[in-house]
Write a protein that holds these residues in place. Structure first.
Motif: not given
Length: 277
Positions: A113-115, A118-119, A122, A157, A246-247, A249-250
């Motif tokens: 779950d990259l979200d 990433v969050e 950030k 997160t 995110k892009n 890492l994807n």
């Protein structure tokens, strides 16, 4: 004694191969079992069971009828005791075996779950909180994870922010993420040695070091500058804009070569302050 009498089976090619395979499989299972329980309470339990077994042999040899009767009645329960008391260790053994390269084509990969990552990155970049997050791909980091603080927690997160909060015990170590779970925290990764930039901090050296030795993808946030870096395949992409993280890492996790701006751009300037960053 029956086993020793049957050693002659090696003289027969067919049975010899079967017996060798039998020994190899049993040896592998014993090794996996020992590797899993050597740092757990399971070792003490097995030592106790072994002692009971030795006492049983001792009682039979010296004809201690009462002791022999007691141990004979205890032995059947020992099997259930092993299954019940060593349930976490047995589950871990079967899990480790399932992750062997031989079985990987039959397993469904759990997408990370990259979200959440990433969050958290950030927020930590904005607050200039140093962090080191390693995402496991094909090559396991089990040896490193075993030396760290075991978590096996749901990736979130809030948990990442808590782990890397300044002045906490786990702040300086790395978090290792495997199968979309936080496997451990406070992990110490191998440092990259051959670097042209002497100004690179310990956190970025560790990220490059593990990126050189495995196929893991590592996300780093700088405690000095608040910039985000991503390491993989022995290279560092720096700086990475939060909106592009995110892009990127994807793209990397799907085994494609890409990155924001110039993907071959190395760490050109890094913090010169505290050595732990």
């Amino acid at each position: 004694m029956d086993f020793l009498k049957n050693i002659s089976l090696f003289q027969n090619d067919k049975f010899g191969i079967v017996m060798i395979l039998d020994i190899l499989i049993v040896s592998f299972l014993i090794y996996q079992f020992y590797s899993t329980i050597r740092r757990t309470r399971g070792v003490q339990l097995l030592l106790g069971i072994g002692l009971i077994w030795v006492l049983g042999i001792f009682a039979q040899t010296l004809n201690f009828e009462l002791l022999d009767w007691i141990i004979d009645n205890i032995r059947p329960a020992l099997v259930f005791a092993i299954i019940v008391l060593l349930q976490p260790e047995l589950r871990k053994i079967t899990g480790d075996m399932a992750r062997l390269r031989l079985f990987r084509p039959f397993l469904l990969k759990t997408a990370t779950d990259l979200d959440e990552i990433v969050e958290a990155s950030k927020i930590m970049a904005k607050n200039k909180t140093g962090s080191l997050i390693a995402i496991v791909r094909e090559h396991s980091l089990k040896d490193i994870a075993e030396q760290a603080v075991q978590l096996d927690a749901i990736l979130s997160t809030s948990l990442l922010l808590t782990i890397f909060k300044k002045n906490t015990a786990l702040h300086d170590g790395a978090v290792i993420i495997e199968q979309n779970r936080i496997a451990c925290a406070g992990a110490f990764l191998p440092m990259a040695q051959n670097l042209d930039d002497a100004r690179m901090g310990a956190r970025h050296r560790a990220a490059l070091g593990i990126a050189e030795e495995s196929d893991a993808v590592i996300v780093v946030t700088s405690e000095e500058t608040g910039e985000i870096s991503v390491c993989h395949d022995g290279e560092m992409i720096h700086p990475v804009k939060p909106i592009e993280l995110k892009n990127l890492l994807n793209t990397i996790l799907h085994e494609k070569k890409a990155g924001p701006g110039n993907p071959d751009k190395k760490l050109e300037s890094e913090e010169t302050g505290e050595s732990h960053d």
